[in-house]
Design a protein around this motif. Structure first.
Motif, short mmCIF file in Angstrom:
data_model
loop_
_atom_site.label_atom_id
_atom_site.label_comp_id
_atom_site.label_asym_id
_atom_site.label_seq_id
_atom_site.Cartn_x
_atom_site.Cartn_y
_atom_site.Cartn_z
N LYS A 143 90.71 -17.58 -75.03
CA LYS A 143 91.40 -18.17 -76.16
C LYS A 143 90.42 -18.76 -77.15
CE LYS A 143 95.77 -19.07 -73.80
NZ LYS A 143 96.83 -20.06 -73.53
N PRO A 183 98.79 -13.93 -82.37
CA PRO A 183 99.21 -15.32 -82.61
C PRO A 183 99.52 -16.08 -81.34
CG PRO A 183 100.96 -13.78 -83.21
CD PRO A 183 99.73 -12.96 -82.96
N ASP A 186 96.44 -18.25 -80.04
CA ASP A 186 96.05 -19.44 -80.79
C ASP A 186 94.54 -19.62 -80.77
OD1 ASP A 186 96.49 -21.67 -82.35
OD2 ASP A 186 96.65 -23.03 -80.64
#
Length: 351
Positions: free
Chosen positions: A262, A240, A243
């Motif tokens: 990411k 988490p 992202d």
């Protein structure tokens, strides 16, 4: 009593059957297990009714059930007494009493099922963070260079690659189908749109309904990937803090998550390459050490340690199908005059 004519509604209004479903009475358990054993044709009906009964209790407590039932009773009383003469009230009430509880059950189950669906489709990150030895159990483990074929309770199959492990949720195939993978495996999933099939790793979570795909996620690797052969899958990141946006793959697409990135990198791949992996088929044509090392790592999960300039002279042409790592290295080593030493999932070439 003859239960052969029992339908789902009859089971749900039978107090002893409810006690059996929730294991509240040894007598009830013995009774219904005996009935199921003596009347195999009732087995499916009993299983279906039991599943509905348990679903009813997932998110709804006894107080809520009682309130819902009482409201329905009151509503029925008001309607009947307002519209029918007294001579018919008693007969109608006797006829519909057993349906009142069923109606209440249906209403409550509808709400419970909606809540259940919402709560049982959490994010990949939530699934990974909640995984532990209490809700997952080991179903398969392989050593470096070893493979294992596993058939799951729902008929889905797994080809577990080397240096990998697979854990299965303790409630697998109840309402969801969750697996915890470390390493690499190919999954062929039995279709069931009501029970999502999710492969969870420390980096990715792949959700499918009925399809076939390969997941690679070794703990120390700099890249985790998912390759889709058939169907459609959703791929999430289980970190988490990164992202990373989810991606959806179609056949022939690969999603890779590199360390530090990411975003998933999506590329196409040749389906024959994945089929070769499944069949353990290696093809070399004037291949140098870098290509040989890369294909061996992809096929067996084994790393060839860096070597000095002696490795620059290695060249090999040949094809292997269904061979283990020792057979492959012995053949390549024979033509290139080297031996090797294996330590876990690492191999050192000796010239």
């Amino acid at each position: 009593m003859d239960y052969s004519s029992y339908q789902t509604a009859d089971f749900l209004t039978d107090d002893s059957f409810i006690a059996y479903c929730y294991a509240e009475s040894t007598e009830a358990i013995e009774k219904w297990e005996n009935i199921a054993a003596q009347k195999p044709d009732l087995g499916l009906k009993i299983d279906e009714a039991r599943e509905l009964c348990l679903l009813l209790g997932i998110k709804v407590g006894a107080a809520e059930k009682s309130i819902a039932l009482e409201r329905l009773k009151n509503a029925l009383d008001e309607t009947v007494e307002a519209e029918l003469p007294e001579s018919r009230i008693i007969g109608l009430r006797n006829y519909v009493m057993r349906w009142i509880a069923v109606a209440a059950a249906v209403l409550i189950m509808a709400g419970a099922f909606a809540v259940y669906q919402l709560n049982t489709n959490p994010t990949g990150a939530a699934l990974y963070s909640a995984a532990n030895d209490h809700n997952y159990s080991l179903i398969g483990r392989t050593k470096a260079g070893e493979r294992r074929f596993i058939r799951l309770p729902d008929g889905s199959t797994v080809l577990l690659n080397g240096a990998s492990s697979l854990k299965i949720a303790t409630d697998y195939n109840a309402h969801n189908r969750h697996l915890l993978l470390t390493g690499e495996a190919f999954f062929s999933v039995t279709k069931n749109k009501h029970k999502p099939f999710v492969v969870i790793t420390g980096k990715t979570a792949t959700t499918a309904l009925g399809t076939s795909f390969k997941v690679e996620s070794y703990p120390d690797a700099t890249m985790a990937s998912v390759m889709l052969l058939t169907g459609k899958v959703k791929v999430e990141c289980t970190r988490p803090d990164l992202d990373v946006a989810d991606v959806t793959l179609i056949p022939g697409q690969k999603a890779a998550l590199f360390k530090g990135d990411k975003v998933f990198t999506q590329t196409d791949f040749n389906a024959s390459d994945l089929q070769n992996w499944i069949n353990r088929k290696l093809v070399f044509k004037d291949a140098g050490l870098p290509e040989i090392a890369a294909k061996i790592k992809a096929m067996y999960g084994i790393i060839i340690a860096p070597v000095d300039k002696a490795g620059d002279s290695i060249s090999f042409t040949g094809e292997f199908s269904g061979k283990n790592i020792n057979e492959v290295l012995e053949a390549i080593g024979f033509t290139n005059h080297f031996t090797y030493k294996q330590d876990g999932n690492t191999i050192k070439l000796l010239f």
